[in-house]
Write a protein that holds these residues in place. Structure first.
Motif, PDB file in Angstrom:
ATOM      1  N   THR A  19       0.903  -1.232  -0.195  1.00 26.41           N
ATOM      2  CA  THR A  19       0.058   0.103   0.043  1.00 26.41           C
ATOM      3  C   THR A  19       0.892   1.204   0.149  1.00 26.41           C
ATOM      4  O   THR A  19       0.582   2.175  -0.725  1.00 26.41           O
ATOM      5  N   VAL A  20       1.876   1.231   0.842  1.00 25.77           N
ATOM      6  CA  VAL A  20       2.812   2.423   1.050  1.00 25.77           C
ATOM      7  C   VAL A  20       3.559   2.755  -0.517  1.00 25.77           C
ATOM      8  O   VAL A  20       3.533   3.724  -0.903  1.00 25.77           O
ATOM      9  N   LYS A  21       4.149   1.471  -0.977  1.00 23.37           N
ATOM     10  CA  LYS A  21       5.005   1.791  -2.182  1.00 23.37           C
ATOM     11  C   LYS A  21       4.172   2.180  -3.292  1.00 23.37           C
ATOM     12  O   LYS A  21       4.544   2.866  -4.099  1.00 23.37           O
ATOM     13  N   ARG A  22       2.914   1.485  -3.400  1.00 28.25           N
ATOM     14  CA  ARG A  22       2.151   2.059  -4.664  1.00 28.25           C
ATOM     15  C   ARG A  22       1.904   3.463  -4.647  1.00 28.25           C
ATOM     16  O   ARG A  22       1.594   3.972  -5.447  1.00 28.25           O
ATOM     17  N   ALA A  23       1.465   3.904  -3.232  1.00 26.30           N
ATOM     18  CA  ALA A  23       1.264   5.364  -3.105  1.00 26.30           C
ATOM     19  C   ALA A  23       2.585   5.968  -3.334  1.00 26.30           C
ATOM     20  O   ALA A  23       2.400   7.125  -4.141  1.00 26.30           O
ATOM     21  N   LEU A  24       3.714   5.753  -3.347  1.00 26.34           N
ATOM     22  CA  LEU A  24       4.751   6.493  -3.302  1.00 26.34           C
ATOM     23  C   LEU A  24       5.300   6.349  -5.025  1.00 26.34           C
ATOM     24  O   LEU A  24       5.596   7.271  -5.486  1.00 26.34           O
ATOM     25  N   TYR A  25       5.276   5.104  -5.278  1.00 25.72           N
ATOM     26  CA  TYR A  25       5.737   4.610  -6.730  1.00 25.72           C
ATOM     27  C   TYR A  25       4.933   4.693  -8.121  1.00 25.72           C
ATOM     28  O   TYR A  25       5.358   4.876  -9.154  1.00 25.72           O
ATOM     29  N   SER A  26       3.742   4.205  -7.665  1.00 25.09           N
ATOM     30  CA  SER A  26       2.777   4.158  -8.749  1.00 25.09           C
ATOM     31  C   SER A  26       1.461   4.717  -8.565  1.00 25.09           C
ATOM     32  O   SER A  26       0.448   3.826  -8.679  1.00 25.09           O
ATOM     33  N   PRO A  27       1.334   5.894  -8.414  1.00 21.14           N
ATOM     34  CA  PRO A  27      -0.214   6.533  -7.866  1.00 21.14           C
ATOM     35  C   PRO A  27      -0.811   6.523  -9.230  1.00 21.14           C
ATOM     36  O   PRO A  27      -0.315   6.598 -10.276  1.00 21.14           O
ATOM     37  N   GLY A  28      -2.231   6.320  -9.331  1.00 20.25           N
ATOM     38  CA  GLY A  28      -3.020   6.410 -10.618  1.00 20.25           C
ATOM     39  C   GLY A  28      -3.561   5.054 -10.976  1.00 20.25           C
ATOM     40  O   GLY A  28      -3.390   4.173 -10.144  1.00 20.25           O
ATOM     41  N   ASP A  29      -3.870   4.929 -12.194  1.00 20.56           N
ATOM     42  CA  ASP A  29      -4.260   3.769 -12.703  1.00 20.56           C
ATOM     43  C   ASP A  29      -3.213   2.308 -12.820  1.00 20.56           C
ATOM     44  O   ASP A  29      -3.867   1.285 -12.880  1.00 20.56           O
ATOM     45  N   ASP A  30      -1.850   2.821 -13.167  1.00 12.94           N
ATOM     46  CA  ASP A  30      -1.006   1.576 -13.243  1.00 12.94           C
ATOM     47  C   ASP A  30      -0.511   1.265 -11.853  1.00 12.94           C
ATOM     48  O   ASP A  30       0.291   1.890 -11.686  1.00 12.94           O
ATOM     49  N   PRO A  31      -0.717   0.056 -11.438  1.00 19.13           N
ATOM     50  CA  PRO A  31      -0.033  -0.171 -10.246  1.00 19.13           C
ATOM     51  C   PRO A  31       1.459  -0.638 -10.367  1.00 19.13           C
ATOM     52  O   PRO A  31       2.068  -0.712  -9.335  1.00 19.13           O
ATOM     53  N   ILE A  32       2.171  -0.663 -11.479  1.00 21.70           N
ATOM     54  CA  ILE A  32       3.424  -1.069 -11.664  1.00 21.70           C
ATOM     55  C   ILE A  32       4.054   0.118 -12.623  1.00 21.70           C
ATOM     56  O   ILE A  32       5.095  -0.302 -13.330  1.00 21.70           O
ATOM     57  N   LEU A  33       3.749   1.296 -12.652  1.00 22.53           N
ATOM     58  CA  LEU A  33       4.198   2.268 -13.402  1.00 22.53           C
ATOM     59  C   LEU A  33       5.569   2.393 -13.166  1.00 22.53           C
ATOM     60  O   LEU A  33       6.400   2.624 -14.261  1.00 22.53           O
ATOM     61  N   ASN A  34       5.994   2.489 -11.871  1.00 25.19           N
ATOM     62  CA  ASN A  34       7.634   2.660 -11.591  1.00 25.19           C
ATOM     63  C   ASN A  34       8.262   1.783 -12.386  1.00 25.19           C
ATOM     64  O   ASN A  34       9.248   1.929 -13.400  1.00 25.19           O
ATOM     65  N   TYR A  35       7.746   0.490 -12.305  1.00 24.26           N
ATOM     66  CA  TYR A  35       8.644  -0.588 -13.010  1.00 24.26           C
ATOM     67  C   TYR A  35       8.464  -0.503 -14.511  1.00 24.26           C
ATOM     68  O   TYR A  35       9.263  -0.626 -15.380  1.00 24.26           O
ATOM     69  N   ARG A  36       7.144  -0.304 -15.106  1.00 25.83           N
ATOM     70  CA  ARG A  36       7.020  -0.192 -16.495  1.00 25.83           C
ATOM     71  C   ARG A  36       7.935   0.878 -16.908  1.00 25.83           C
ATOM     72  O   ARG A  36       8.412   0.668 -18.062  1.00 25.83           O
ATOM     73  N   ARG A  37       8.136   1.900 -16.344  1.00 28.40           N
ATOM     74  CA  ARG A  37       8.750   3.208 -16.979  1.00 28.40           C
ATOM     75  C   ARG A  37      10.256   2.778 -16.965  1.00 28.40           C
ATOM     76  O   ARG A  37      10.786   3.093 -17.966  1.00 28.40           O
ATOM     77  N   THR A  38      10.929   2.103 -16.124  1.00 29.41           N
ATOM     78  CA  THR A  38      11.928   1.764 -16.080  1.00 29.41           C
ATOM     79  C   THR A  38      12.350   0.693 -17.018  1.00 29.41           C
ATOM     80  O   THR A  38      13.436   0.907 -17.765  1.00 29.41           O
ATOM     81  N   ALA A  39      11.303  -0.164 -17.246  1.00 34.35           N
ATOM     82  CA  ALA A  39      11.599  -1.359 -18.233  1.00 34.35           C
ATOM     83  C   ALA A  39      11.604  -0.834 -19.546  1.00 34.35           C
ATOM     84  O   ALA A  39      12.446  -1.155 -20.474  1.00 34.35           O
ATOM     85  N   GLU A  40      10.741   0.294 -19.916  1.00 34.34           N
ATOM     86  CA  GLU A  40      10.669   0.962 -21.256  1.00 34.34           C
ATOM     87  C   GLU A  40      11.983   1.690 -21.597  1.00 34.34           C
ATOM     88  O   GLU A  40      12.639   1.406 -22.618  1.00 34.34           O
ATOM     89  N   VAL A  41      12.751   1.901 -20.602  1.00 33.78           N
ATOM     90  CA  VAL A  41      13.859   2.907 -20.874  1.00 33.78           C
ATOM     91  C   VAL A  41      15.130   1.856 -21.112  1.00 33.78           C
ATOM     92  O   VAL A  41      15.977   2.041 -21.799  1.00 33.78           O
ATOM     93  N   ALA A  42      15.019   0.880 -20.495  1.00 35.25           N
ATOM     94  CA  ALA A  42      15.955  -0.368 -20.277  1.00 35.25           C
ATOM     95  C   ALA A  42      15.833  -1.115 -21.738  1.00 35.25           C
ATOM     96  O   ALA A  42      16.648  -1.942 -22.093  1.00 35.25           O
ATOM     97  N   GLY A  43      14.596  -1.125 -22.176  1.00 30.63           N
ATOM     98  CA  GLY A  43      14.280  -1.861 -23.341  1.00 30.63           C
ATOM     99  C   GLY A  43      13.969  -3.189 -22.974  1.00 30.63           C
ATOM    100  O   GLY A  43      14.489  -4.202 -23.972  1.00 30.63           O
TER     101      GLY A  43
END
Length: 129
Positions: A19-43
């Motif tokens: 709950t805490v990490k979701r609020a800090l790193y992925s607010p909004g509709d995508d629960p893994i937004l932080n991972y998704r953005r990093t994965a996109e940059v890393a390809g």
């Protein structure tokens, strides 16, 4: 039993951390937004990135050195690994909104410490019977 109480406590802590990490790193509709953005940059695929994050934590566990920073204890690493594993599971097995898993209609609500204690007592009594 003490084991069952520790297990239930771990589940409760996982939910609180999530709950805490979701609020800090992925607010909004995508629960893994932080991972998704990093994965996109890393390809790389997002699930691959997430598994790699668990590997970093496993390496720290294998080094068996306690860290004195808040949120970075070995127990925190274990809970993070479990949470990331569930996130990978959810990402790999999500269903379209119009065709959800029937069992996924309920939302997990972590039990209170009183409920954990009650369940632990029942398990202990059953183990003694």
């Amino acid at each position: 039993s003490p084991f069952e109480l520790a297990y239930a406590t771990g589940l409760h802590q996982m939910a609180a951390i999530r709950t805490v990490k979701r609020a800090l790193y992925s607010p909004g509709d995508d629960p893994i937004l932080n991972y998704r953005r990093t994965a996109e940059v890393a390809g790389i695929p997002v699930t691959k990135l997430m598994v790699m994050r668990t590997m970093e934590k496993v390496i720290r566990l294998l080094q068996d050195v306690e860290c004195d920073k808040p949120g970075e204890s070995r127990n925190d690493d274990l809970l993070d690994i479990a949470n990331i594993a569930l996130l990978v599971y959810a990402e790999r097995n999500q269903q379209p909104a119009d065709n959800p898993h029937p069992e996924a209609t309920a939302v997990y609500v972590p039990p209170s410490s009183t409920e954990l204690h009650r369940v632990a007592q029942q398990a202990y009594r059953r183990s003694r019977a």
